[in-house]
Design a protein around this motif. Sequence first.
Motif, PDB file in Angstrom:
ATOM      1  N   LEU A  36       0.831  -1.200   0.000  1.00  0.00           N
ATOM      2  CA  LEU A  36       0.000   0.000   0.000  1.00  0.00           C
ATOM      3  C   LEU A  36       0.863   1.246   0.000  1.00  0.00           C
ATOM      4  O   LEU A  36       1.905   1.299   0.665  1.00  0.00           O
ATOM      5  N   GLY A  37       0.430   2.252  -0.730  1.00  0.00           N
ATOM      6  CA  GLY A  37       1.083   3.548  -0.711  1.00  0.00           C
ATOM      7  C   GLY A  37       0.159   4.594  -0.111  1.00  0.00           C
ATOM      8  O   GLY A  37      -1.025   4.653  -0.464  1.00  0.00           O
ATOM      9  N   ILE A  38       0.664   5.387   0.817  1.00  0.00           N
ATOM     10  CA  ILE A  38      -0.082   6.488   1.422  1.00  0.00           C
ATOM     11  C   ILE A  38       0.502   7.790   0.889  1.00  0.00           C
ATOM     12  O   ILE A  38       1.706   8.029   1.012  1.00  0.00           O
ATOM     13  N   ARG A  39      -0.337   8.601   0.290  1.00  0.00           N
ATOM     14  CA  ARG A  39       0.073   9.902  -0.238  1.00  0.00           C
ATOM     15  C   ARG A  39      -0.813  10.965   0.411  1.00  0.00           C
ATOM     16  O   ARG A  39      -2.000  11.073   0.099  1.00  0.00           O
ATOM     17  N   ASP A  95       5.299   4.027   1.752  1.00  0.00           N
ATOM     18  CA  ASP A  95       4.999   2.711   1.193  1.00  0.00           C
ATOM     19  C   ASP A  95       5.099   1.703   2.327  1.00  0.00           C
ATOM     20  O   ASP A  95       6.044   1.747   3.127  1.00  0.00           O
ATOM     21  N   LEU A  96       4.142   0.795   2.391  1.00  0.00           N
ATOM     22  CA  LEU A  96       4.197  -0.221   3.440  1.00  0.00           C
ATOM     23  C   LEU A  96       3.587  -1.519   2.978  1.00  0.00           C
ATOM     24  O   LEU A  96       2.856  -1.571   1.977  1.00  0.00           O
ATOM     25  N   GLU A  97       3.897  -2.559   3.713  1.00  0.00           N
ATOM     26  CA  GLU A  97       3.330  -3.878   3.474  1.00  0.00           C
ATOM     27  C   GLU A  97       2.455  -4.252   4.655  1.00  0.00           C
ATOM     28  O   GLU A  97       2.862  -4.114   5.812  1.00  0.00           O
ATOM     29  N   LEU A  98       1.251  -4.713   4.349  1.00  0.00           N
ATOM     30  CA  LEU A  98       0.303  -5.134   5.382  1.00  0.00           C
ATOM     31  C   LEU A  98       0.029  -6.619   5.239  1.00  0.00           C
ATOM     32  O   LEU A  98      -0.113  -7.125   4.128  1.00  0.00           O
ATOM     33  N   GLU A  99      -0.042  -7.300   6.356  1.00  0.00           N
ATOM     34  CA  GLU A  99      -0.456  -8.702   6.342  1.00  0.00           C
ATOM     35  C   GLU A  99      -1.917  -8.787   6.749  1.00  0.00           C
ATOM     36  O   GLU A  99      -2.344  -8.111   7.701  1.00  0.00           O
ATOM     37  N   GLU A 100      -2.676  -9.581   6.042  1.00  0.00           N
ATOM     38  CA  GLU A 100      -4.089  -9.725   6.363  1.00  0.00           C
ATOM     39  C   GLU A 100      -4.251 -10.228   7.795  1.00  0.00           C
ATOM     40  O   GLU A 100      -3.502 -11.094   8.256  1.00  0.00           O
ATOM     41  N   ARG A 101      -5.244  -9.669   8.472  1.00  0.00           N
ATOM     42  CA  ARG A 101      -5.428  -9.990   9.898  1.00  0.00           C
ATOM     43  C   ARG A 101      -6.909 -10.116  10.218  1.00  0.00           C
ATOM     44  O   ARG A 101      -7.705  -9.239   9.900  1.00  0.00           O
ATOM     45  N   ASP A 102      -7.278 -11.224  10.841  1.00  0.00           N
ATOM     46  CA  ASP A 102      -8.645 -11.446  11.310  1.00  0.00           C
ATOM     47  C   ASP A 102      -8.792 -10.735  12.659  1.00  0.00           C
ATOM     48  O   ASP A 102      -8.084 -11.069  13.611  1.00  0.00           O
ATOM     49  N   PRO A 103      -9.701  -9.763  12.778  1.00  0.00           N
ATOM     50  CA  PRO A 103      -9.801  -9.007  14.032  1.00  0.00           C
ATOM     51  C   PRO A 103     -10.292  -9.837  15.209  1.00  0.00           C
ATOM     52  O   PRO A 103     -10.177  -9.402  16.360  1.00  0.00           O
ATOM     53  N   THR A 135      -6.555  23.118   2.879  1.00  0.00           N
ATOM     54  CA  THR A 135      -6.941  22.044   1.974  1.00  0.00           C
ATOM     55  C   THR A 135      -6.079  20.831   2.278  1.00  0.00           C
ATOM     56  O   THR A 135      -4.937  20.952   2.720  1.00  0.00           O
ATOM     57  N   SER A 136      -6.626  19.655   2.060  1.00  0.00           N
ATOM     58  CA  SER A 136      -5.855  18.438   2.275  1.00  0.00           C
ATOM     59  C   SER A 136      -6.252  17.391   1.234  1.00  0.00           C
ATOM     60  O   SER A 136      -7.346  17.443   0.655  1.00  0.00           O
ATOM     61  N   ARG A 137      -5.349  16.467   1.012  1.00  0.00           N
ATOM     62  CA  ARG A 137      -5.581  15.395   0.041  1.00  0.00           C
ATOM     63  C   ARG A 137      -4.955  14.112   0.573  1.00  0.00           C
ATOM     64  O   ARG A 137      -3.830  14.113   1.066  1.00  0.00           O
ATOM     65  N   LEU A 138      -5.699  13.029   0.470  1.00  0.00           N
ATOM     66  CA  LEU A 138      -5.199  11.729   0.886  1.00  0.00           C
ATOM     67  C   LEU A 138      -5.506  10.695  -0.174  1.00  0.00           C
ATOM     68  O   LEU A 138      -6.656  10.578  -0.614  1.00  0.00           O
ATOM     69  N   GLU A 139      -4.500   9.958  -0.581  1.00  0.00           N
ATOM     70  CA  GLU A 139      -4.688   8.844  -1.507  1.00  0.00           C
ATOM     71  C   GLU A 139      -4.077   7.592  -0.888  1.00  0.00           C
ATOM     72  O   GLU A 139      -2.956   7.634  -0.367  1.00  0.00           O
ATOM     73  N   LEU A 140      -4.803   6.496  -0.964  1.00  0.00           N
ATOM     74  CA  LEU A 140      -4.291   5.190  -0.572  1.00  0.00           C
ATOM     75  C   LEU A 140      -4.226   4.340  -1.823  1.00  0.00           C
ATOM     76  O   LEU A 140      -5.255   4.044  -2.441  1.00  0.00           O
ATOM     77  N   LEU A 141      -3.005   3.979  -2.216  1.00  0.00           N
ATOM     78  CA  LEU A 141      -2.777   3.320  -3.497  1.00  0.00           C
ATOM     79  C   LEU A 141      -2.368   1.873  -3.296  1.00  0.00           C
ATOM     80  O   LEU A 141      -1.498   1.561  -2.473  1.00  0.00           O
ATOM     81  N   ASN A 142      -2.962   0.969  -4.073  1.00  0.00           N
ATOM     82  CA  ASN A 142      -2.502  -0.410  -4.093  1.00  0.00           C
ATOM     83  C   ASN A 142      -1.272  -0.473  -4.999  1.00  0.00           C
ATOM     84  O   ASN A 142      -1.335  -0.119  -6.183  1.00  0.00           O
ATOM     85  N   LEU A 143      -0.151  -0.907  -4.451  1.00  0.00           N
ATOM     86  CA  LEU A 143       1.113  -0.928  -5.195  1.00  0.00           C
ATOM     87  C   LEU A 143       1.377  -2.292  -5.824  1.00  0.00           C
ATOM     88  O   LEU A 143       0.897  -3.305  -5.341  1.00  0.00           O
TER      89      LEU A 143
END
Length: 289
Positions: A9-12, A85-93, A281-289
């Motif tokens: 995931l990418g956070i911009r 940029d980060l890597e997330l592992e799927e997690r069951d809450p 003003t603000s802008r946030l994008e979450l991108l699948n890398l």
Amino acid sequence: MNYVRAVKLGIRYETEYRYDEPVGFSPHDVRLFPRTGRFAHVTNLDFKAKPDATVRFSQDVFDNTVASCYFPEKSPLLHLQLNVDLELEERDPFHFLLENYAAELPFSYEPLLGPVLAPYRERRTSGALEIGTWKAPGKNEPRSTVSALVALNQTIHECIGYERREEGVARDPSETLRIGRGACRDVAVLLAEMLRDMGLAARLASGYLREADSEKRRAEGSLHAWTEVFLPGAGWVGLDPTNGIFCNHNFITAAVGLTPADITPISGAYFHKAQIPSSMTSRLELLNL
């Protein structure tokens, strides 16, 4: 063998404050940096602050990464930009096993935990907090801890309408209940105080909510806030009353704390001889890398 799926995931994120005249700035503290751990790994991070600032990184008492920005010159513009940029592992809450004594509510924390968690159990607002048909489990009518928390989280979601509000402090829970709507930070505070009413340790969290695979979530595309409760055997478990769900890998925590001020993404002030017109003003994008 079980394989855990990793998500890249990418956070911009960027935010900009404009003023009609050059102003001076107090130090600005930025809490936008993802907390790393078992399920989140940062692979790249770039942070910029304009006008040219001296930036010092530190860890606060809650182990949040804080960038303190010092602006030596006056300017009509303040601009902050973060690329992560980060890597997330799927997690069951719900993939946890509670200690036997914490399997039902109400329960009391064991003696060694009590003093450590005491600040998180202390109510910070006044007034009775009642919502819908919710009733806290009592000694004569205990209830499964997980089932009770699912029900409370869902009740707040159903009874409090969503209101997107970019600026301003979190409302008092009694005010949120009175008007029946609130931003994510308002309902997070409400849930934290209701958990504390039950003797549970609760803290606030802020960060990012990644787009869910199937459903549109409230507060996607903006910074988000939710609540965490400490459950023996599970640790800090995230509950999102804005959406009525428990937090999984789609919730990327940047800051945790006792009060809204502890998790404010950006805090600071400007100085001028008079109050002048300004805009943000603000802008946030979450991108699948």
